[in-house]
Design a protein around this motif. Structure first.
Motif, PDB file in Angstrom:
ATOM      1  N   TYR A 102     -40.330   8.346 -30.571  1.00 41.22           N
ATOM      2  CA  TYR A 102     -39.018   8.374 -31.199  1.00 41.22           C
ATOM      3  C   TYR A 102     -39.122   7.690 -32.552  1.00 41.22           C
ATOM      4  O   TYR A 102     -39.779   6.656 -32.674  1.00 41.22           O
ATOM      5  N   SER A 106     -32.423   9.458 -31.501  1.00 37.53           N
ATOM      6  CA  SER A 106     -33.481  10.167 -32.222  1.00 37.53           C
ATOM      7  C   SER A 106     -34.132  11.247 -31.358  1.00 37.53           C
ATOM      8  O   SER A 106     -34.283  11.092 -30.144  1.00 37.53           O
ATOM      9  N   GLU A 107     -34.504  12.331 -32.006  1.00 39.24           N
ATOM     10  CA  GLU A 107     -35.110  13.461 -31.308  1.00 39.24           C
ATOM     11  C   GLU A 107     -36.493  13.064 -30.794  1.00 39.24           C
ATOM     12  O   GLU A 107     -37.354  12.632 -31.568  1.00 39.24           O
ATOM     13  N   PRO A 108     -36.765  13.189 -29.478  1.00 37.84           N
ATOM     14  CA  PRO A 108     -38.099  12.848 -28.983  1.00 37.84           C
ATOM     15  C   PRO A 108     -39.144  13.871 -29.432  1.00 37.84           C
ATOM     16  O   PRO A 108     -38.850  15.067 -29.482  1.00 37.84           O
ATOM     17  N   TRP A 152     -41.947   4.540 -35.797  1.00 34.99           N
ATOM     18  CA  TRP A 152     -42.155   5.341 -34.593  1.00 34.99           C
ATOM     19  C   TRP A 152     -42.430   4.406 -33.416  1.00 34.99           C
ATOM     20  O   TRP A 152     -43.193   3.458 -33.533  1.00 34.99           O
ATOM     21  N   ASP A 168     -42.324   6.239 -26.182  1.00 34.19           N
ATOM     22  CA  ASP A 168     -41.452   6.014 -25.021  1.00 34.19           C
ATOM     23  C   ASP A 168     -42.079   4.909 -24.169  1.00 34.19           C
ATOM     24  O   ASP A 168     -43.243   5.005 -23.780  1.00 34.19           O
TER      25      ASP A 168
END
Length: 905
Positions: free
Chosen positions: A429, A457-459, A471, A474
């Motif tokens: 992310y 935020s877009e994974p 960045w 996860d």
RNA sequence: GGGUGCUUAGCUCAGUUGGCUAGAGCGUCUGGUUUACACCCAGAAGGUCGGGGGUUCGACCCCCUCAGCACCCACCA
């Protein structure tokens, strides 16, 4: 020169050195063979930090039997060992240790890297223990190919499957109820939950048109949906309608839906749902697409967004206040003070669990993406087809039902876990600078934090950090079964297209306990078929294994599960190995154990099989001390079989080879073990060795002994290899070939005679006792039989009996017609006519009973054979068998009657 | 609530598509120290195959039912 063995077999003296010899010889690695199909097993990896327990022991024993047997058939045979990182178990052990050392909240205080370092050190220190214990069991697995589920190559494999699934749109992120412990600020796995029974108040409130029952009024702020059973007559006219409702925060709206999950007997049969803090409610919300607003925050307080009045208040306090308020409004109908229910707490820290919704990663099991036999199938459908179409065979077959039942109810697989020890999810992310700072500075960098921070935020999937700033990966790890699911092919080197992968996949058998059929077995089928099919590998080669053999649990003598919390009944396999030897432990786990059934184990059983190992040792000792080395070397051929006794034992050996082979190939290991035990003890030792004392044939004895050692080797590898080492053979037993069954070694059976002869001998014995014949060093007996009778034909076998009763047989031409026996004792000839050999009354009784039995049997047989239904419906060979049986019975009946007459006169 | 097993000798268990008078090991009892083995040898006792019903020429085995005991999954508003 004959060979001398020591007086008793002491397993502890030989086992380790025998194992070292095997390992050094390279026998554990597969020998290439162009024409034979390989035999492959991937060992279910024990926990790297564990110690060997009986579950491992039984698994190793079973697998080692298959492996050694197939190796002896000359197949390229591979058994890959490994260890598992056991995500949750390991991390929790280390955290517990740290807590004992005063680190109260290990994750927050140490942070990810330091805690992982602690765990790595712990694993490194304890990993060798389990591996040495696997060796102790005699596992003939290929240590040169050993794997660990956290090896870098395993990580590559895990990421590859994740990547494929991501590309195919199988992986998605969604909300899911987790067990949240507000006290420890952590999620809790299902098996770490403890349920305690509690008596509490159960409240009934007026909720619009219905009365609802609840034990948790504090969660009900935003309830907007009432659920009733579709067939509940009380609420029929409400279903589907919406109502104005007076509630905690004032007027609101609620509608009524119907679902058959509702228990009409429970409470009022109507409930309102709170999806964010109850698993059932959450599932209903998913089903009907309802909102699921959070009511309670991660600290366990009412959210301020939900209620200004109660916001920030702990739930216990809020509950009282809310009830008061509802009572003031006249909405409280009644309180049941005797309500008993289970509440869930975290077994560590004993904090009350508050279900919460968190973002998790899932695998879609219904999306049709797999090219399977000309169609696009979903994961679920492939799982069904693989077993339905018999590509994969489950033993025992009743577990197929369990398997299908599970798949029918299968939901999307949640693969993310809120722990650090394991394969971290390869998703990244990109945070804002501020979020990034907050995240990095927090002690516990967790996915929970991302939930709390409401990161949007877009994974992005990536195996390494993408370009750019802020960045984060996860923080969750993958379910441990995600990596275990790849075990059959990742251990062979996949995703590289290695020689091992090309040669040894799919594996032949998966042998494991039935308790992990869902967790592991089904997931392996999933991972293997999906991933390998996607790479264009054929259906047949993309299954992980062809057979699944499921063993049962080992229980104590009272049938309870063995656990370390009950040390008094818990058997430690290592202690037993120390005391009785590995071979004894292995036999005790194999014999009497049928697939899929639990088995009780107790020490006497193990000591019984220790006796067996010793019996075999002593039998070999006797044989070897009498066989000349040169004779032992001589190649065995049919013309070396001379006496009836030889023909008999060699024939029996041929039967044994065929039968044992069939047993093993049909996964009947208990039968095979039992058969070998029985043969060794009751046939080879009790009969043939005794015969050998008077009539010795070194070649036959050597042949039978060698064949027997080979067949026993998969079951009791150590004692057989140890004895073998004295036979001057070039090869180790582990590397020798399974005995060949040969037609020319098969002779008509003759053992039915034994019974007759045994009877005569026992009569002789009792007669001797009666006559008070003193024990003599040399007693000669002349047993005379009617000419042409079977008794005479088989005189060699009588030698054995003579031996047993301390008589020495003298071959004689003299004949009698009445079956009488002549004994020459101390030079005195005692002639024992048949009638003198027995106690008249007892014998008459015995014979009468036997005749009655026979008559009954004959009657039933005659009835059967005179029955048109039987003759029509029974298979011809059964009818013939019954006819033959009848003839024999009639014959033996007339014999019995004659004997009875004789005695009476 | 859904599912799966189990119940056979004193104990632990076999019993392979329904077909001998139901087997083994341990334990018990009797007898035996025989040059491979007392971690041994020979023998004996011990069973209405959980109860009841059905199908069949025939049931430990198949079907129904009752009882007891386990286990798995789901759940406990």
């Amino acid at each position: 020169m004959p060979i001398e063995l020591e007086k008793a077999y002491e397993p502890g003296k030989y086992e380790d050195q025998v194992y070292a010899k095997w390992e050094k010889s390279g026998s554990f690695s597969p020998k290439p063979s162009s024409d034979k199909e390989p035999f492959v097993i991937s060992m279910p990896p024990p926990n790297a930090t564990g110690t060997l327990h009986l579950g491992h022991a039984v698994m190793i024993a079973l697998q080692d039997i298959m492996i050694r047997y197939n190796r002896m058939l000359g197949k390229p045979t591979l058994w890959i060992p490994g260890t598992d990182h056991a995500a949750i178990a390991t991390q929790s052990v280390v955290e517990k240790n740290l807590m004992k050392q005063g680190v109260k909240k290990p994750r927050q205080e140490l942070g990810r890297e330091k805690l992982l370092q602690e765990i790595r050190e712990f694993v490194a220190n304890s990993q060798s223990t389990i591996k040495n214990q696997v060796r102790k069991m005699g596992a003939s697995c290929d240590w040169t190919r050993e794997k660990y589920t956290l090896d870098p190559q395993m990580n590559t494999a895990v990421n590859r499957m994740f990547k494929y699934m991501n590309e195919d749109g199988l992986i998605y992120r969604g909300g899911r109820i987790v067990n949240w412990d507000p006290k420890m600020q952590t999620t809790v796995a299902d098996d770490e939950m403890e349920y305690i029974s509690e008596k509490t108040k159960f409240y009934y409130f007026q909720f619009g048109p219905v009365v609802i029952g609840t034990a948790r009024p504090e969660t009900k702020f935003l309830d907007k949906v009432i659920v009733v059973h579709p067939e509940d007559k009380r609420y029929q006219d409400l279903i589907g309608k919406e109502f104005e409702i007076e509630w905690i925060n004032g007027p609101t709206k609620a509608r009524v839906i119907a679902d058959s999950c509702i228990d009409m007997e429970m409470g009022t049969g109507a409930m309102s749902i709170t999806p964010a803090h109850s698993l059932v409610d959450f599932e209903l919300a998913e089903k009907y697409n309802l909102e699921s607003p959070q009511i309670i925050d991660f600290e366990g307080n009412i959210m301020t967004e939900v209620s200004e009045e109660f916001g920030g208040m702990p739930i216990e306090e809020a509950r009282e206040k809310i009830v008061e308020k509802l009572e003031e409004r006249g909405l409280l109908i009644k309180i049941d003070h005797e309500y008993e229910h289970n509440i869930a707490i975290n077994y560590r820290g004993k904090g009350l669990i508050e279900p919460q919704i968190m973002k998790q990663w899932f695998i879609d099991v219904n999306k049709k993406v797999i090219d399977w036999k000309g169609a696009k199938l979903s994961i679920k459908e492939v799982l069904q087809d693989a077993v339905n179409s018999k590509m994969i065979n489950i033993i025992p077959s009743r577990f197929e039902k369990t398997y299908f039942n599970w798949i029918d109810n299968l939901r999307d697989w949640c693969i993310s876990r809120q722990i650090w020890w394991g394969h971290q999810i390869p998703i990244w992310y990109q945070l804002t600078a501020e979020q990034y700072k907050t995240f990095i500075e927090s002690g516990e960098q967790s996915s929970t934090l991302l939930n709390v921070m409401k990161v949007e935020s877009e994974p992005v999937f990536s195996e390494s950090k993408p370009d750019g700033d802020h960045w984060i990966q996860d923080p969750d790890t993958l379910d441990t079964w995600f990596s275990s699911a790849l075990w059959t092919f990742s251990t062979l080197g996949w995703p590289e297209n290695t020689e091992d992968f090309k040669n040894f996949h799919p594996t032949s058998v998966l042998e494991t306990g039935y308790d992990i059929i869902f967790f592991w077995v089904a997931r392996m089928i999933l991972a293997s078929t999906y991933t390998l099919r996607r790479e264009g590998i054929s259906e047949e080669k993309s299954i992980p294994f062809k057979n699944i053999y499921l063993h049962g649990l080992i229980r104590d003598r009272r049938g309870k599960k063995m656990s370390k919390s009950h040390p008094e009944t818990c058997i430690d396999p290592l202690e037993m190995i120390e005391k009785y030897g590995t071979d004894a432990v292995r036999l005790s786990l194999i014999i009497g154990n049928t697939p899929g059934n639990d088995m009780r184990l107790y020490e006497e059983k193990i000591s019984g099989y220790r006796n067996f190992a010793n019996k075999l040792w002593n039998a070999s000792r006797f044989a070897l001390s009498n066989i000349d080395e040169a004779d032992l070397q001589k190649e065995f051929t049919a013309d070396l079989i001379t006496s009836d006794a030889d023909r008999w034992i060699v024939s029996k050996t041929q039967e044994l080879i065929t039968a044992t082979q069939a047993d093993i190939e049909n996964f009947r290991f208990s039968d095979a073990g039992n058969r070998l035990y029985e043969f060794t003890w009751n046939i080879f030792c009790d009969w043939y060795l005794e015969i050998s004392k008077t009539q010795f044939n070194p070649y036959v004895l050597g042949y039978v002994l060698k064949a027997l050692l080979k067949m026993l080797h998969p079951f009791t590898p150590f004692v057989t290899e140890t004895i073998w080492s004295h036979l001057q053979e070039k090869e180790l037993l582990i590397a020798s070939l399974w005995p060949e069954q040969k037609e020319e070694y098969t002779f008509p059976a003759s053992e039915e005679l034994l019974e007759t002869v045994i009877n005569i001998i026992s009569l002789i014995r009792s007669k001797r006792a009666e006559l008070k014949v003193p024990p003599a060093k040399l007693i000669k007996a002349n047993i005379v039989a009617t000419p042409g009778s079977k008794l005479q034909e088989q005189s060699e076998i009588i030698i054995k009996l003579a031996r047993l009763s301390a008589l020495e047989f003298i071959a004689s031409d003299s004949t009698t017609t009445d079956g009488s026996v002549v004994i020459i004792e101390n030079g005195i000839e005692i002639r024992l006519p048949m009638e003198d050999l027995i106690d008249k009354e007892t014998e008459i009784k015995r014979l009468t009973k036997e005749i009655a039995n026979k008559e009954q049997a004959i009657k039933s047989l005659e009835g059967k054979l005179g029955n048109p239904g039987f003759l029509d419906k029974a298979p011809p060979e059964v009818v013939d068998g019954q006819r033959e049986k009848l003839r024999e019975e009639q014959e033996s009946l007339s014999g019995l009657i004659q004997n009875l007459e004789k005695i009476k006169n």
